[in-house]
Write an enzyme that holds these catalytic residues in place. Structure first.
Site, short mmCIF file in Angstrom:
data_model
loop_
_atom_site.label_atom_id
_atom_site.label_comp_id
_atom_site.label_asym_id
_atom_site.label_seq_id
_atom_site.Cartn_x
_atom_site.Cartn_y
_atom_site.Cartn_z
N PRO A 1 20.85 56.77 -93.48
CA PRO A 1 19.75 57.40 -92.75
C PRO A 1 20.05 57.67 -91.27
CG PRO A 1 19.25 55.10 -93.24
CD PRO A 1 20.48 55.45 -94.02
N ASN A 2 19.55 58.81 -90.84
CA ASN A 2 19.60 59.28 -89.44
C ASN A 2 20.98 59.79 -89.01
OD1 ASN A 2 16.79 58.59 -88.80
ND2 ASN A 2 17.48 56.48 -89.06
N ARG B 1 21.71 62.30 -81.67
CA ARG B 1 21.08 60.98 -81.74
C ARG B 1 21.81 59.98 -80.85
NH1 ARG B 1 22.19 56.81 -86.61
NH2 ARG B 1 20.67 55.27 -85.98
N TYR C 1 26.52 56.63 -80.17
CA TYR C 1 27.20 57.15 -81.37
C TYR C 1 28.17 58.30 -81.07
CZ TYR C 1 23.66 54.33 -83.68
OH TYR C 1 22.88 53.27 -84.08
N ASN D 1 29.04 54.42 -94.68
CA ASN D 1 28.28 54.03 -93.48
C ASN D 1 26.82 53.95 -93.90
OD1 ASN D 1 26.96 53.62 -91.10
ND2 ASN D 1 28.06 55.19 -89.94
N ALA E 1 21.21 51.98 -91.01
CA ALA E 1 20.30 50.83 -90.89
C ALA E 1 20.21 50.01 -92.18
CB ALA E 1 18.92 51.31 -90.46
N HIS F 1 21.81 46.47 -92.72
CA HIS F 1 21.22 45.20 -92.28
C HIS F 1 20.05 44.75 -93.13
CE1 HIS F 1 23.70 46.49 -89.00
NE2 HIS F 1 22.90 47.51 -88.71
N ASP G 1 24.37 44.80 -103.95
CA ASP G 1 24.55 44.66 -105.40
C ASP G 1 25.33 45.84 -105.97
OD1 ASP G 1 23.25 42.25 -105.42
OD2 ASP G 1 21.36 43.01 -106.25
N GLU H 1 33.41 49.65 -95.54
CA GLU H 1 32.22 49.80 -94.69
C GLU H 1 32.66 50.41 -93.35
OE1 GLU H 1 30.79 46.00 -93.38
OE2 GLU H 1 28.84 46.78 -92.75
N HIS I 1 31.34 51.88 -89.44
CA HIS I 1 30.31 52.07 -88.41
C HIS I 1 30.92 52.71 -87.18
CE1 HIS I 1 27.46 49.64 -90.62
NE2 HIS I 1 28.40 48.75 -90.79
N LEU I 2 30.18 53.63 -86.58
CA LEU I 2 30.62 54.23 -85.32
C LEU I 2 30.58 53.20 -84.20
CD1 LEU I 2 28.32 57.08 -86.22
CD2 LEU I 2 30.63 57.66 -85.48
N SER I 3 29.46 52.51 -84.09
CA SER I 3 29.29 51.47 -83.07
C SER I 3 29.77 50.14 -83.65
CB SER I 3 27.82 51.37 -82.67
OG SER I 3 27.04 50.88 -83.75
N ARG J 1 25.53 44.45 -80.65
CA ARG J 1 24.23 45.07 -80.33
C ARG J 1 23.09 44.09 -80.59
NH1 ARG J 1 24.15 50.76 -83.09
NH2 ARG J 1 22.27 50.91 -81.80
N ARG K 1 21.07 43.53 -85.90
CA ARG K 1 22.19 44.30 -86.47
C ARG K 1 23.41 43.42 -86.80
NH1 ARG K 1 20.71 49.75 -85.46
NH2 ARG K 1 19.38 49.86 -83.61
C1 DQA Z 1 25.53 52.42 -87.54
C2 DQA Z 1 25.06 51.09 -86.97
C3 DQA Z 1 23.70 50.71 -87.54
O1 DQA Z 1 23.26 49.50 -86.96
C4 DQA Z 1 22.67 51.78 -87.22
O2 DQA Z 1 21.44 51.47 -87.83
C5 DQA Z 1 23.12 53.14 -87.58
C6 DQA Z 1 24.50 53.54 -87.36
C7 DQA Z 1 26.84 52.91 -86.89
O3 DQA Z 1 27.51 53.75 -87.47
O4 DQA Z 1 27.20 52.45 -85.80
O5 DQA Z 1 22.31 53.99 -87.98
O6 DQA Z 1 25.79 52.25 -88.94
#
Ligand code: DQA
Length: 167
Positions: A34-35, A42, A47, A99, A102, A105, A112, A123, A125-127, A132, A136
């Protein structure tokens, strides 16, 4: 779709029907939660300014060098990510870069699903969520992922793709 693709799909269908494991393809699923469709706009200070399309283009170039192919997708819906993880296995994907955004978490369903398939999941993640907000710091997906790559901005995806070649 080329003739090779058609044959591969027939083989995969036959394998599924007869209970054999599906032959592994060169395709790496890249699943985004999401997002992430708003990447570039964003919170760029967290990011970065690359859009998801920019990242897809970088991944496609790198995948070509590695002899792999990319199937890049994004959804804002948790169950869709679960369905795509199942599909990755059913279609014989080489690996999944995930990725979960959210859902990282919160989602036991995604944990599962990662445990339910044999396809390796990395897995991404950009950040770096560990640096943080405290909410998270927990990653359900990370409990089952083969590896986690985080904190490198768009480059996290490239490093994760390189890691597929070493799996
Ligand atoms: C994220 C980190 C997550 O905590 C956050 O909710 C995201 C992006 C990242 O790529 O850094 O939406 O997955």
């Amino acid at each position: 779709m080329g003739e090779g693709d058609g044959r591969r799909q027939l083989r995969a269908r036959h394998a599924k029907r007869s209970g054999m494991s599906v032959p592994t393809t060169d395709t790496v699923y890249v699943l985004n939660g999401p997002n992430l469709n708003l990447l570039g706009l964003r919170e760029p200070e967290i990011y970065g300014s690359d859009t998801l399309d920019d990242i897809a283009a970088m991944l496609e170039d790198r995948a070509r060098e590695l002899g792999l192919a990319i199937d890049m997708r994004q959804t804002n819906h948790e169950g869709m990510l679960v369905d795509w993880l199942h599909e990755a296995q059913a279609e014989g994907a080489r690996a999944v870069l995930l990725n979960p955004a959210a859902y990282t978490h919160t989602s036991i369903a995604l944990l599962d699903a990662v445990k339910a398939i044999r396809t390796p999941v990395i897995e991404v993640h950009l950040s770096d969520p560990a640096t943080r907000e405290p909410f998270r710091h927990q990653s359900y997906v990370g409990m089952a992922a083969a590896r986690t790559v985080k904190g490198l901005g768009a480059r996290s995806y490239l490093v994760a793709l390189d890691a597929v070649a070493q799996l």
